[in-house]
Design a protein around this motif. Structure first.
Motif, short mmCIF file in Angstrom:
data_model
loop_
_atom_site.label_atom_id
_atom_site.label_comp_id
_atom_site.label_asym_id
_atom_site.label_seq_id
_atom_site.Cartn_x
_atom_site.Cartn_y
_atom_site.Cartn_z
N ASP A 119 0.83 -1.20 0.00
CA ASP A 119 0.00 0.00 0.00
C ASP A 119 0.87 1.25 0.00
O ASP A 119 0.59 2.22 -0.72
CB ASP A 119 -0.91 -0.03 1.23
CG ASP A 119 -2.00 1.01 1.19
OD1 ASP A 119 -2.95 0.85 0.41
OD2 ASP A 119 -1.91 2.01 1.95
N PHE A 120 1.95 1.23 0.79
CA PHE A 120 2.87 2.38 0.83
C PHE A 120 3.61 2.54 -0.49
O PHE A 120 3.72 3.65 -1.03
CB PHE A 120 3.87 2.19 1.97
CG PHE A 120 5.02 3.16 1.93
CD1 PHE A 120 4.82 4.50 2.22
CD2 PHE A 120 6.30 2.73 1.58
CE1 PHE A 120 5.88 5.40 2.16
CE2 PHE A 120 7.36 3.63 1.52
CZ PHE A 120 7.15 4.97 1.81
N LEU A 127 1.42 8.49 -6.60
CA LEU A 127 1.50 9.95 -6.42
C LEU A 127 2.51 10.55 -7.39
O LEU A 127 2.23 11.58 -8.03
CB LEU A 127 1.88 10.25 -4.97
CG LEU A 127 1.84 11.71 -4.54
CD1 LEU A 127 0.41 12.25 -4.59
CD2 LEU A 127 2.40 11.86 -3.13
N LEU A 128 3.68 9.93 -7.52
CA LEU A 128 4.70 10.43 -8.44
C LEU A 128 4.20 10.43 -9.88
O LEU A 128 4.46 11.38 -10.64
CB LEU A 128 5.96 9.58 -8.34
CG LEU A 128 6.87 9.82 -7.14
CD1 LEU A 128 7.98 8.79 -7.10
CD2 LEU A 128 7.45 11.23 -7.16
N PHE A 233 -4.81 8.36 -3.73
CA PHE A 233 -3.75 7.68 -4.47
C PHE A 233 -3.38 6.30 -3.91
O PHE A 233 -2.83 5.48 -4.62
CB PHE A 233 -2.50 8.57 -4.52
CG PHE A 233 -2.72 9.86 -5.26
CD1 PHE A 233 -2.82 9.88 -6.64
CD2 PHE A 233 -2.85 11.06 -4.57
CE1 PHE A 233 -3.04 11.06 -7.33
CE2 PHE A 233 -3.07 12.25 -5.25
CZ PHE A 233 -3.17 12.24 -6.63
N ALA A 234 -3.66 6.08 -2.63
CA ALA A 234 -3.37 4.76 -2.05
C ALA A 234 -4.37 3.73 -2.57
O ALA A 234 -5.55 4.05 -2.74
CB ALA A 234 -3.43 4.83 -0.53
N THR A 238 -6.44 4.15 3.90
CA THR A 238 -6.64 5.59 3.73
C THR A 238 -5.63 6.45 4.49
O THR A 238 -5.62 7.67 4.34
CB THR A 238 -8.06 5.99 4.21
OG1 THR A 238 -8.21 5.59 5.59
CG2 THR A 238 -9.13 5.31 3.38
N HIS A 239 -4.74 5.83 5.29
CA HIS A 239 -3.91 6.64 6.18
C HIS A 239 -2.90 7.51 5.43
O HIS A 239 -2.63 8.65 5.85
CB HIS A 239 -3.19 5.76 7.22
CG HIS A 239 -2.40 4.64 6.66
ND1 HIS A 239 -2.97 3.44 6.31
CD2 HIS A 239 -1.07 4.53 6.37
CE1 HIS A 239 -2.03 2.63 5.85
NE2 HIS A 239 -0.87 3.25 5.87
N TRP A 240 -2.34 7.02 4.30
CA TRP A 240 -1.36 7.83 3.58
C TRP A 240 -2.03 9.03 2.91
O TRP A 240 -1.47 10.14 2.93
CB TRP A 240 -0.62 6.98 2.55
CG TRP A 240 0.29 5.98 3.17
CD1 TRP A 240 0.20 4.62 3.14
CD2 TRP A 240 1.45 6.27 3.98
NE1 TRP A 240 1.21 4.03 3.86
CE2 TRP A 240 1.99 5.02 4.38
CE3 TRP A 240 2.07 7.45 4.38
CZ2 TRP A 240 3.13 4.93 5.19
CZ3 TRP A 240 3.21 7.37 5.19
CH2 TRP A 240 3.72 6.12 5.58
#
Length: 252
Positions: A119-120, A127-128, A233-234, A238-240
């Motif tokens: 997920d990270f 995102l990039l 984007f994850a 949802t934490h990021w």
């Protein structure tokens, strides 16, 4: 005992597991099997209002042409890109299997760890590829052809996107020292969650409804990303997005 029985059953197909054809056939078969129930819903939803009520974008319609286009693209990527890579991997790192299954607590821990790590990685990659215009135009734009998602859009991606995300999914169990059974079941779970993310339906038993406190986004979370492009984007949790201020809810 459950994991050991399952592992013993899988080891009964030892010759298949060691075949260079197994990874691609396994991946493609699991993917299409998970897509099938949602394709049935896509076929029935224009005819049954009850099914259509669960559709996230209720005005959208999935045609046979759209389905075939996505399926043909996915088959092309598997045959032309994924199969040669898996053959090289098979040659470089021949499969080896131990007789003992992992313990249940270690199995659950490793599955959760693999999911959180993936997920990270996906969040950063994603995102990039949205923030850098060249990356978006060159590699990621093809995945955003469909602003209303359906199951077969899950793997409607270019070769770079498919290979890089596949690399994350494949390398994480190795980095974490996971048992081969854990590695296999993580791969199955990852495919299911990806298909569910793109299915286009908010069903009563969807994963995001089973995980409390809004920790998991699910199909509504990812469908909004395809619709708006600039948030969520994850892939799963949802934490990021919450931390980076890119979390948008369908009600926002």
């Amino acid at each position: 005992m459950l994991l050991q029985s399952l592992w013993d059953f899988i080891l009964g197909y030892h010759a298949w597991l060691r075949s260079p054809f197994f990874p691609v056939l396994f991946s493609l078969s699991i993917y299409l099997m998970f897509c099938m129930p949602f394709l049935v819903l896509d076929f029935l939803s224009p005819r049954l209002a009850w099914i259509r009520s669960f559709k996230i974008q209720q005005k959208s319609h999935v045609s046979w042409t759209m389905m075939w286009s996505c399926l043909a693209h996915s088959l092309y990527i598997h045959v032309v890109y994924l199969f040669p890579v898996t053959v090289l991997h098979w040659y470089w790192r021949p499969a080896s299997f131990i007789a003992e299954a992992p313990g249940m607590l270690r199995f659950i821990w490793d599955i959760v760890a693999c999911l959180l790590l993936f997920d990270f990685q996906y969040f950063v990659w994603h995102l990039l590829h949205h923030k850098v215009p060249w990356l978006y135009r060159t590699f990621h734009k093809v995945h955003h052809k469909h602003t209303s998602t359906f199951a077969l859009t899950t793997e409607y991606s270019g070769a770079w996107e498919t290979l890089s995300l596949g690399f994350f999914a494949a390398v994480n169990p190795l980095l974490l020292g996971c048992h081969p059974l854990t590695e296999m079941l993580f791969f199955v779970l990852n495919i299911w969650l990806s298909v569910e993310d793109h299915c286009g339906y908010d069903l009563p038993w969807s994963t995001h409804r089973l995980v409390p406190f809004g920790l998991y986004g699910g199909a509504p979370h990812h469908d909004l990303h395809h619709l708006k492009f600039k948030s969520n984007f994850a892939p799963y949790f949802t934490h990021w997005d919450r931390l980076f201020g890119t979390l948008h809810k369908p009600s926002d």
